[in-house]
Write an enzyme that holds these catalytic residues in place. Structure first.
Site, mmCIF file in Angstrom:
data_model
loop_
_atom_site.group_PDB
_atom_site.id
_atom_site.type_symbol
_atom_site.label_atom_id
_atom_site.label_comp_id
_atom_site.label_asym_id
_atom_site.label_seq_id
_atom_site.Cartn_x
_atom_site.Cartn_y
_atom_site.Cartn_z
ATOM 1 N N PHE A 181 2.379 -7.567 1.190
ATOM 2 C CA PHE A 181 1.195 -7.304 0.377
ATOM 3 C C PHE A 181 0.255 -8.502 0.368
ATOM 4 O O PHE A 181 0.650 -9.638 0.651
ATOM 5 C CB PHE A 181 1.574 -6.901 -1.058
ATOM 6 C CG PHE A 181 2.149 -8.030 -1.894
ATOM 7 C CD1 PHE A 181 1.328 -8.807 -2.701
ATOM 8 C CD2 PHE A 181 3.507 -8.309 -1.878
ATOM 9 C CE1 PHE A 181 1.851 -9.832 -3.481
ATOM 10 C CE2 PHE A 181 4.044 -9.337 -2.646
ATOM 11 C CZ PHE A 181 3.204 -10.103 -3.451
ATOM 12 N N CYS A 182 -1.003 -8.227 0.059
ATOM 13 C CA CYS A 182 -2.045 -9.252 -0.034
ATOM 14 C C CYS A 182 -3.101 -8.740 -1.009
ATOM 15 O O CYS A 182 -2.860 -7.792 -1.756
ATOM 16 C CB CYS A 182 -2.643 -9.546 1.339
ATOM 17 S SG CYS A 182 -3.381 -8.086 2.126
ATOM 18 N N THR A 183 -4.285 -9.336 -1.010
ATOM 19 C CA THR A 183 -5.298 -8.963 -1.993
ATOM 20 C C THR A 183 -5.778 -7.526 -1.816
ATOM 21 O O THR A 183 -5.691 -6.712 -2.723
ATOM 22 C CB THR A 183 -6.494 -9.925 -1.924
ATOM 23 O OG1 THR A 183 -6.037 -11.269 -2.064
ATOM 24 C CG2 THR A 183 -7.506 -9.616 -3.018
ATOM 25 N N ILE A 210 -3.048 -5.509 -3.418
ATOM 26 C CA ILE A 210 -2.919 -5.650 -4.872
ATOM 27 C C ILE A 210 -4.042 -4.911 -5.588
ATOM 28 O O ILE A 210 -3.822 -4.226 -6.588
ATOM 29 C CB ILE A 210 -2.927 -7.143 -5.272
ATOM 30 C CG1 ILE A 210 -1.761 -7.881 -4.626
ATOM 31 C CG2 ILE A 210 -2.863 -7.290 -6.795
ATOM 32 C CD1 ILE A 210 -1.887 -9.398 -4.704
#
Length: 248
Positions: A181-183, A210
């Site tokens: 996961f990331c932004t 996210i």
């Protein structure tokens, strides 16, 4: 209120310079601010402005068949979080520098929807009974503001550092379902693709990152805020800015 958007889309772009100039002109005409990144592999946009301006910009962009399926993530603030508008043409819309992690060259890595991930985190395992490990592909500056509870975070300063930093953990992850996961989804998309091509067939990407998780299901399982690269600094699970000075 100012409408803030984040959007990316991997698609072949043969006319990167011309497209960047066109997008810049359209954004200027609608008094938007932010960053337009264009590369041969697609576009990556961070734009903020009035509702009418934002809606008009994306309606025109999505009229181009290349970008019709692009997902746009929205949040709101009293302040304009960007000082100016700029467009850049780059080799990659997010720099990874790995031939085996380029989305145009391979099928997209499998993803997990926010609602499914929320359920997995509640029950403590995936639907096959495997433990779930959340893998944060962001840098130290970002995850210090918040991350998923118990996530594996790596001591990296930039995304290109991820492969080397992950190496000591690979054996420990072999029995887990790993969710990258990331932004907003762009880094975890490349990271998941590279990991699967490098033999880690137990890796998924969090669809929408996210911000997509916050938008669809809230903050369950997440601790703190999500760092963003503008003057809002970070967003809470209700997508409210840490800094939102209307006078700014």
């Amino acid at each position: 209120m100012i409408v803030n958007t984040a959007a990316y889309h991997f698609v072949p772009v043969a006319d990167a310079e011309a497209l960047a100039a066109t997008l810049l002109e359209r954004a200027q005409a609608r008094e938007l601010r932010g960053t337009l990144l264009v590369a041969g592999e697609g576009i990556n946009l961070f734009l903020a402005g009035s509702r009418d301006g934002i809606d008009a910009f994306y309606a025109e962009l999505k009229a181009d068949a290349r970008f019709a399926a692009m997902r746009v993530k929205y949040s709101y603030s009293h302040m304009q979080p960007f000082a100016r508008l700029k467009a850049k043409v780059k080799p990659e819309i997010i720099s990874f520098r790995r031939d085996d992690g380029q989305p145009l060259d391979y099928p997209r890595a499998p993803s997990v929807a926010p609602a499914t991930l929320q359920r997995w985190l509640r029950q403590g395992h995936d639907d096959d009974g495997r433990r779930v490990v959340m893998l944060d592909t962001r840098n130290v500056q970002e995850f210090e503001h918040g991350t998923f509870a118990g996530a594996l975070t790596l001591p990296i300063a930039r995304f290109t550092d991820l492969p080397q930093a992950l190496e000591p953990h690979r054996a420990d992850l072999a029995d887990a379902t790993v969710v990258s996961f990331c932004t907003g989804g762009i880094r975890c998309e490349k990271a998941a693709l590279w990991m699967r091509n490098d033999g880690m067939d137990n890796v998924l990407q969090l669809d929408g990152g996210i911000l997509g998780y916050f938008e669809e299901v809230g903050g369950e399982g997440y601790e703190g805020r999500c760092f963003v690269f503008d003057e809002r600094v970070a967003l809470d699970p209700q997508l409210r800015p840490l800094v939102d000075d209307e006078a700014a």
